[in-house]
Write a protein that holds these residues in place. Structure first.
Motif, mmCIF file in Angstrom:
data_model
loop_
_atom_site.group_PDB
_atom_site.id
_atom_site.type_symbol
_atom_site.label_atom_id
_atom_site.label_comp_id
_atom_site.label_asym_id
_atom_site.label_seq_id
_atom_site.Cartn_x
_atom_site.Cartn_y
_atom_site.Cartn_z
ATOM 1 N N ASN A 91 -62.355 -104.626 -96.471
ATOM 2 C CA ASN A 91 -62.866 -105.929 -96.913
ATOM 3 C C ASN A 91 -62.348 -106.279 -98.300
ATOM 4 O OD1 ASN A 91 -64.340 -106.896 -94.782
ATOM 5 N ND2 ASN A 91 -66.304 -106.088 -95.465
ATOM 6 N N ARG A 92 -62.387 -105.287 -99.177
ATOM 7 C CA ARG A 92 -61.951 -105.499 -100.562
ATOM 8 C C ARG A 92 -60.467 -105.846 -100.612
ATOM 9 N NH1 ARG A 92 -63.943 -101.115 -102.214
ATOM 10 N NH2 ARG A 92 -62.078 -99.819 -102.278
ATOM 11 N N GLU A 93 -59.680 -105.108 -99.836
ATOM 12 C CA GLU A 93 -58.230 -105.327 -99.815
ATOM 13 C C GLU A 93 -57.874 -106.676 -99.197
ATOM 14 O OE1 GLU A 93 -54.279 -103.074 -98.021
ATOM 15 O OE2 GLU A 93 -56.151 -101.956 -98.235
ATOM 16 N N ASP B 43 -70.254 -102.991 -103.044
ATOM 17 C CA ASP B 43 -70.407 -104.289 -102.366
ATOM 18 C C ASP B 43 -71.834 -104.587 -101.923
ATOM 19 O OD1 ASP B 43 -70.266 -102.319 -100.428
ATOM 20 O OD2 ASP B 43 -68.908 -103.408 -99.097
ATOM 21 N N GLY C 163 -60.786 -108.494 -103.582
ATOM 22 C CA GLY C 163 -61.913 -108.158 -104.456
ATOM 23 C C GLY C 163 -63.145 -107.826 -103.646
ATOM 24 N N VAL C 164 -64.185 -107.409 -104.331
ATOM 25 C CA VAL C 164 -65.420 -106.999 -103.667
ATOM 26 C C VAL C 164 -66.232 -108.234 -103.258
ATOM 27 C CG1 VAL C 164 -67.629 -105.807 -103.974
ATOM 28 C CG2 VAL C 164 -65.536 -104.822 -104.927
ATOM 29 N N LEU C 165 -66.607 -108.296 -101.990
ATOM 30 C CA LEU C 165 -67.486 -109.359 -101.509
ATOM 31 C C LEU C 165 -68.932 -108.870 -101.542
ATOM 32 C CD1 LEU C 165 -65.684 -110.741 -98.316
ATOM 33 C CD2 LEU C 165 -65.610 -111.651 -100.650
ATOM 34 N N ALA D 41 -68.885 -97.975 -103.504
ATOM 35 C CA ALA D 41 -68.107 -99.104 -102.988
ATOM 36 C C ALA D 41 -68.408 -100.383 -103.766
ATOM 37 C CB ALA D 41 -68.391 -99.306 -101.507
ATOM 38 N N ARG E 193 -73.471 -113.209 -106.189
ATOM 39 C CA ARG E 193 -73.975 -111.883 -105.854
ATOM 40 C C ARG E 193 -75.496 -111.858 -106.060
ATOM 41 N NH1 ARG E 193 -72.076 -106.851 -104.847
ATOM 42 N NH2 ARG E 193 -73.467 -105.154 -105.502
ATOM 43 N N SER F 236 -65.523 -101.091 -96.011
ATOM 44 C CA SER F 236 -65.714 -101.723 -97.314
ATOM 45 C C SER F 236 -64.384 -101.859 -98.049
ATOM 46 C CB SER F 236 -66.706 -100.908 -98.148
ATOM 47 O OG SER F 236 -66.848 -101.469 -99.432
ATOM 48 N N ALA F 237 -63.576 -100.808 -97.985
ATOM 49 C CA ALA F 237 -62.250 -100.840 -98.633
ATOM 50 C C ALA F 237 -61.352 -101.891 -97.987
ATOM 51 C CB ALA F 237 -61.604 -99.458 -98.564
ATOM 52 N N ASN G 92 -59.657 -109.355 -99.031
ATOM 53 C CA ASN G 92 -60.159 -110.519 -99.753
ATOM 54 C C ASN G 92 -59.836 -110.504 -101.243
ATOM 55 O OD1 ASN G 92 -61.823 -112.017 -97.611
ATOM 56 N ND2 ASN G 92 -62.543 -109.914 -97.396
#
Length: 299
Positions: free
Chosen positions: A178-180, A234, A184-186, A232, A285, A175-176, A182
């Motif tokens: 993915n956030r890094e 997301d 931001g949080v997807l 997380a 979302r 998850s981290a 992109n």
């Protein structure tokens, strides 16, 4: 196996059909197996999904002469439909005559298979994350997490297995990343077979829709996966199977917890057979979900 890229359509939609607890037995009451396979084929024609998720107990290995061949019969439904598919294992897939590793090896033969074995150093086979790309297929827009919820707890504890702490840590790390990657949080969804203890809590909270016809057959140990998802930020919703007489959906602390709908006829349960359908919207979302029943009706 060259995995294709999963992408939203130009209209911003991406549709998933979740089949769960198919319980094919191959030879024991074959007419029930035939009815199950026909049901799945019909739902795929009606819904035309972009991804099929087989969320555990594809076969009932304990009562199956050739679990590998029976497993292939289930997968063939997706192949014939020409639809990409993901797989996670349940507690009945590998009880007898076959291992998760052997089933995973079978999956590598299929070009449409999106499933991965996942990291070898953590518990389970089939812990992986699939990115969903935008309609232009040039950047990630959402994520799908798949976790192996195991089989049974040690005899001294009893009941079902839990998602282990190394799997929870793996999810948090993914998850981290993915956030890094992109910026931001997807928005994300998660799939498992055995429900987590919070499924009982969401039912008691009252903010639910659907039916509860049996107890929540979760593990006796709460290993903190729900807390990890909460922290997380997301995962919008998690989907389970396992409990054939439950199909409810509810929201707990901002995360939707939902059951699929039992698909297989060769197993217990009084609910009409069918599948859960989930439709995501690109860049938003939110999602829509409904159950497509065997008689064609929607709830």
């Amino acid at each position: 196996m060259n995995k294709q890229r999963l992408s939203f359509h130009a209209d911003g939609t991406f549709k998933i059909v979740q089949f769960t607890d198919i319980h094919l037995k191959d030879g024991i009451e074959p007419e029930r197996d035939a009815r199950t396979l026909a049901l799945m084929e019909r739902i795929l024609i009606t819904e035309q999904p972009d991804l099929i998720v087989f969320s555990g107990d594809l076969v009932y290995s304990e009562e199956t002469v050739d679990p590998k061949a029976t497993f292939r019969r289930v997968i063939e439904v997706a192949v014939q439909a020409g639809t990409p598919f993901a797989v996670i294992y349940g507690n009945h897939d590998t009880e007898k005559g076959v291992t998760r590793e052997e089933l995973q090896a079978i999956l590598t033969e299929y070009e449409l298979c999106m499933a991965e074995a996942g990291p070898g150093e953590i518990h389970g086979t089939g812990n992986y994350v699939l990115p969903l790309f935008n309609h232009s297929a040039d950047r990630e827009s959402a994520a799908l997490y798949f976790v192996d919820s195991g089989e049974y707890a040690p005899a001294a504890i009893g009941g079902y297995a839990w998602i282990h702490s190394d799997q929870v840590a793996w999810y948090s790390q993914e998850s981290a990343k993915n956030r890094e990657r992109n910026g931001g949080v997807l928005p994300a969804l998660a799939f498992m077979h055995i429900p987590i203890p919070e499924y009982q809590e969401v039912w008691q909270s009252g903010s639910v829709a659907g039916r509860k016809g049996e107890m929540v057959c979760c593990s006796k140990v709460n290993s903190g996966w729900f807390a990890a998802m909460l922290e997380a930020g997301d995962v919008m919703a998690a989907f389970a199977g396992h409990d054939h007489d439950n199909d409810y959906i509810g929201v707990l602390h901002g995360i939707t917890l939902a059951y699929g709908r039992v698909t297989g006829h060769n197993t217990y349960g009084s609910l009409q057979r069918g599948a859960r359908v989930i439709q995501l919207k690109e860049g938003e979302r939110r999602f829509e979900t409904w159950i497509r029943q065997e008689d064609g009706s929607v709830i």
